[in-house]
Design an enzyme around this catalytic site. Structure first.
Site, PDB file in Angstrom:
ATOM      1  N   HIS A   1       3.553   6.889  -4.174  1.00 36.18           N
ATOM      2  CA  HIS A   1       4.180   5.612  -4.511  1.00 36.18           C
ATOM      3  C   HIS A   1       3.893   4.527  -3.472  1.00 36.18           C
ATOM      4  O   HIS A   1       4.084   3.350  -3.739  1.00 36.18           O
ATOM      5  CB  HIS A   1       5.691   5.771  -4.736  1.00 36.18           C
ATOM      6  CG  HIS A   1       6.509   5.945  -3.502  1.00 36.18           C
ATOM      7  ND1 HIS A   1       6.923   7.176  -3.025  1.00 36.18           N
ATOM      8  CD2 HIS A   1       7.035   5.036  -2.639  1.00 36.18           C
ATOM      9  CE1 HIS A   1       7.653   7.020  -1.945  1.00 36.18           C
ATOM     10  NE2 HIS A   1       7.735   5.731  -1.684  1.00 36.18           N
TER      11      HIS A   1
ATOM     12  N   ASP B   1       4.144  13.350  -5.673  1.00 35.91           N
ATOM     13  CA  ASP B   1       4.264  12.086  -4.940  1.00 35.91           C
ATOM     14  C   ASP B   1       3.495  12.131  -3.619  1.00 35.91           C
ATOM     15  O   ASP B   1       3.993  11.739  -2.567  1.00 35.91           O
ATOM     16  CB  ASP B   1       5.732  11.740  -4.678  1.00 35.91           C
ATOM     17  CG  ASP B   1       5.913  10.296  -4.213  1.00 35.91           C
ATOM     18  OD1 ASP B   1       5.015   9.464  -4.492  1.00 35.91           O
ATOM     19  OD2 ASP B   1       6.924   9.993  -3.550  1.00 35.91           O
TER      20      ASP B   1
ATOM     21  N   SER C   1       8.344   5.712   3.947  1.00 31.04           N
ATOM     22  CA  SER C   1       7.693   6.588   2.971  1.00 31.04           C
ATOM     23  C   SER C   1       6.284   6.975   3.430  1.00 31.04           C
ATOM     24  O   SER C   1       5.490   6.121   3.805  1.00 31.04           O
ATOM     25  CB  SER C   1       7.595   5.892   1.620  1.00 31.04           C
ATOM     26  OG  SER C   1       8.867   5.696   1.060  1.00 31.04           O
TER      27      SER C   1
END
Length: 472
Positions: free
Chosen positions: A208, A241, A319
């Site tokens: 992402h 992910d 992230s």
């Protein structure tokens, strides 16, 4: 996709200092009152006439004065000391002169505060506020001067060494291999983190983080030394992910992907990344829980993660960055944070962060580098998300052209039928569909699992070999 933490121009959020509060011109420096002579500067005390015949003060050898016992052992009828020693003057000062203000006759209403401490605090604040302008004049007028006082100091450590295994030591070792990632594409721009996994330029991050740059956007990587370079996408998987990007550099220092299967609750961990665009941020905490079923990613195809939970502060922009253990080994890839119910977007860390286990990440990254894509294991059933009984249930009827149980799949070969309830996997109870999915995704195609299954009123254990599906 635009991650929070950047301004309209895509720059990082920048803390702004609080400006000082100026004093009006000619603001006077408060003077000390005569009744507080025991606390006055030396020049003011010398200007006042000292009574004769007062004995010199005794000290306890530690720099503290003693109270004169007097004839009544230092107490009058009210129990207050009669005389109090003051070290700077070397004189005994009547207690009334130290404690009372001019308006104080020694009899105060119950609960009334004494005037001395507030007066001295106001004086200190005022001097602190104007010291930058009038400080030298005040010092000279009171008889002191620059260099008249020398405070103790310690010898600085030019090497800035820290004990092996300390947070500072681990951060200094791991930090140079952590990068900040910025992307721009047709769907927006954003920032995230990543880290070097091979010396020849391979970097691991979240899917992402780079999704906005697919298929034709721009990915740039900034290293800890401030150098920046373009990166290309090697491969990605929305199911886990995870994504691997590559920079055209050699001689990088990769981080070691440790064994997340050996992590236990309470283990200390350190998160490094670029939260809110602030590169090189280090936070610490512990592993709070294991095997958390988490749906992460905002690309329309959520990833199902068998996550490590941590209370180390993780914010948007962290992230893809590493979660490392006390040996500096990566045991997780920071990927998601919890948010209170009702919030549309996460406002920041509330002490509930989630990371993809390094064992899973290592297997997926190796497959992406070798083939450009990644696979994941399946058992070949459709689960009923509306079921709220014990365990998770296989749907009664298929949907979108899919059968409840895939013909010739692992579940079909083990005798699982539509409507059966799966109670556990390898002895781990499951109560939601996501729990079973992430438990299976934590395995590898070809692994063998044992499911506890209920058919009607009968329960049995069934063994099956996981099949493989490939991420798009």
């Amino acid at each position: 996709m635009t991650e929070p933490g950047t301004d309209s121009a895509g720059g990082p959020a920048v803390p702004r200092p609080i400006p000082p509060i100026p004093l009006p011109p000619g603001h006077p420096v408060p003077s000390y009152q005569k009744d507080h002579l025991a606390y006055a500067p030396p020049a003011l005390r010398e200007a006042a006439a000292e009574p004769e015949g007062r004995p010199e003060v005794e000290t306890d050898g530690q720099g503290a004065g003693k109270t004169d016992p007097g004839d009544g052992r230092g107490d009058d009828a009210s129990g207050a000391p009669q005389r109090t020693a003051h070290l700077e003057t070397g004189w005994w000062v009547p207690a009334a002169e130290v404690r009372a203000t001019p308006a104080d006759d020694g009899h105060r209403p119950a609960g009334a505060r004494r005037g001395l401490v507030p007066l001295l605090l106001v004086g200190a604040l005022a001097l602190g506020a104007v010291g930058g302008v009038t400080g030298p004049l005040v010092v000279d007028a009171l008889g002191g001067g620059p260099g008249s006082v020398t405070l103790p100091s310690v010898q600085a450590d030019p090497g800035l060494t820290r004990p092996d295994g300390s947070i500072a030591d681990i951060a200094a070792t791991v930090g140079p291999s952590v990068v900040s990632i910025r992307v721009a594409g047709a769907d927006g721009q954003g920032t995230g983190s990543g880290f070097v996994i091979r010396e020849d330029g391979y970097i691991l991050t979240n899917n992402h983080v780079i999704a906005a740059a697919v298929p034709s956007g721009r990915i740039s990587v900034t290293f800890a030394d401030g150098s920046e370079t373009e990166a290309t996408l090697v491969g990605r998987t929305a199911d886990y992910d995870l994504a691997v990007i590559e920079v055209d550099l050699d001689g990088l220092v990769p981080l070691v992907l440790g064994d997340s299967e050996s992590v236990v609750v309470g283990d200390p961990v350190i998160a490094i990344g670029a939260p809110l665009g602030l590169d090189g941020t280090v936070t610490s905490g512990i592993i709070s829980a294991l095997n958390r079923p988490v749906s992460a990613g905002d690309t329309g195809a959520p990833a199902f993660i068998n996550a490590l939970q941590t209370d180390a502060a993780i914010n948007p922009g962290n992230s893809g960055g590493p979660l490392v253990n006390g040996s500096g080994e990566v045991i997780g890839i920071n990927s998601a944070i919890a948010q209170p119910p009702g919030q549309v977007a996460a406002s920041g860390s509330i002490g509930l962060g989630f990371a993809i286990g390094s064992t899973q990440a290592k297997r997926t990254a190796e497959e992406i580098i070798a083939t450009g894509s990644a696979s994941y294991p399946i058992i070949g059933v459709l689960l009923d998300g509306a079921y709220d009984g014990e365990g998770v249930q296989v749907v009664q009827d298929g949907a979108d052209g899919q059968e409840p149980v895939t013909p010739d799949g692992p579940a079909d070969g083990a005798g699982i039928e539509p409507g059966d309830v799966i109670l556990s996997i390898d002895g781990r109870p499951v109560t939601q569909s996501d729990e079973l999915i992430v438990a299976i995704r934590a395995k590898a195609p070809g692994d063998t699992v044992v499911l506890r299954v209920r058919s009607g009123g009968d329960e049995r254990d069934v063994s099956m070999v996981l099949d493989k599906a490939t991420s798009e």
